[in-house]
Design an enzyme around this catalytic site. Structure first.
Site, PDB file in Angstrom:
ATOM      1  N   ASP A  34       0.859  -1.192   0.000  1.00 54.88           N
ATOM      2  CA  ASP A  34       0.000   0.000   0.000  1.00 54.88           C
ATOM      3  C   ASP A  34       0.895   1.242   0.000  1.00 54.88           C
ATOM      4  OD1 ASP A  34      -3.218   0.545   0.977  1.00 54.88           O
ATOM      5  OD2 ASP A  34      -1.811   2.218   1.065  1.00 54.88           O
ATOM      6  N   HIS A  51     -10.272  -5.223  -3.509  1.00 59.83           N
ATOM      7  CA  HIS A  51      -8.948  -5.452  -2.931  1.00 59.83           C
ATOM      8  C   HIS A  51      -9.084  -5.854  -1.478  1.00 59.83           C
ATOM      9  CE1 HIS A  51      -9.906  -1.152  -2.501  1.00 59.83           C
ATOM     10  NE2 HIS A  51      -9.250  -1.176  -1.352  1.00 59.83           N
TER      11      HIS A  51
HETATM   12  P1  AMP Z   1      -9.837   1.512   0.198  1.00 58.62           P
HETATM   13  O1  AMP Z   1     -10.210   2.659   1.083  1.00 58.62           O
HETATM   14  O2  AMP Z   1     -10.129   0.199   0.818  1.00 58.62           O
HETATM   15  O3  AMP Z   1     -10.417   1.676  -1.197  1.00 58.62           O
HETATM   16  O4  AMP Z   1      -8.272   1.572   0.112  1.00 58.62           O
HETATM   17  C1  AMP Z   1      -7.552   1.932  -1.023  1.00 58.62           C
HETATM   18  C2  AMP Z   1      -6.099   1.791  -0.664  1.00 58.62           C
HETATM   19  O5  AMP Z   1      -5.343   1.904  -1.840  1.00 58.62           O
HETATM   20  C3  AMP Z   1      -5.581   2.870   0.311  1.00 58.62           C
HETATM   21  O6  AMP Z   1      -5.045   2.221   1.464  1.00 58.62           O
HETATM   22  C4  AMP Z   1      -4.520   3.589  -0.503  1.00 58.62           C
HETATM   23  O7  AMP Z   1      -3.415   3.995   0.280  1.00 58.62           O
HETATM   24  C5  AMP Z   1      -4.138   2.548  -1.537  1.00 58.62           C
HETATM   25  N1  AMP Z   1      -3.606   3.079  -2.776  1.00 58.62           N
HETATM   26  C6  AMP Z   1      -4.121   4.059  -3.549  1.00 58.62           C
HETATM   27  N2  AMP Z   1      -3.346   4.263  -4.629  1.00 58.62           N
HETATM   28  C7  AMP Z   1      -2.328   3.389  -4.557  1.00 58.62           C
HETATM   29  C8  AMP Z   1      -1.177   3.096  -5.373  1.00 58.62           C
HETATM   30  N3  AMP Z   1      -0.934   3.765  -6.510  1.00 58.62           N
HETATM   31  N4  AMP Z   1      -0.330   2.130  -4.966  1.00 58.62           N
HETATM   32  C9  AMP Z   1      -0.544   1.460  -3.824  1.00 58.62           C
HETATM   33  N5  AMP Z   1      -1.605   1.670  -3.017  1.00 58.62           N
HETATM   34  C10 AMP Z   1      -2.481   2.627  -3.368  1.00 58.62           C
END
Ligand code: AMP
Ligand code: ZN
Length: 114
Positions: free
Chosen positions: A30, A100
């Protein structure tokens, strides 16, 4: 999905720190970790959320949990324990609309889930 950030990660259009990959599943760190170990596991196929799962996806979801088990072991968090979270929709706090599973570990987590 054209504008999906995780589909772009799958295609290599956005960089990621991969920890596991096979033909159907990708796991990467993440970008904004909230725990010492914070890894996201996704199906490469674009599925928006748990709500959009179909019967044909049952096998890959089962496989994702096997991958989660193996990653936890590799990351050294199996024994102490960890949490697996999938946020769904507005009230669930889902920001990225590509299914995810968060693996959260490396510290003692609170007992409350909400
Ligand atoms: P959610 O709130 O469950 O949709 O979580 C989305 C997650 O994706 C968050 O913890 C973000 O930090 C992570 N995230 C967003 N963009 C990226 C990226 N480019 N690479 C890795 N993690 C990401
Ligand atoms: Zn996607």
């Amino acid at each position: 999905m054209k504008d999906c950030i995780f589909c772009k990660i799958v295609k290599g259009e956005i960089p990621s720190k991969k920890v596991y990959e096979d033909e159907e599943i990708l796991a990467f760190e993440d970008i904004n970790p909230v725990t010492p170990v914070h890894i996201l596991v996704i199906p490469k196929k674009h599925i928006c959320s748990i709500n959009e799962l179909e019967a044909e996806d049952e096998r890959i979801i089962g496989k994702i949990f096997s991958v989660i088990k193996n990653i936890a072991k590799e990351q050294g968090i199996s024994e102490d324990g960890y949490r697996v979270v999938s946020n769904c929709g507005e009230n669930g706090g889902q920001e990225v609309k590509h299914l995810h599973f968060h693996i959260l570990g490396g510290k003692k987590l609170g007992t409350k889930v909400a």
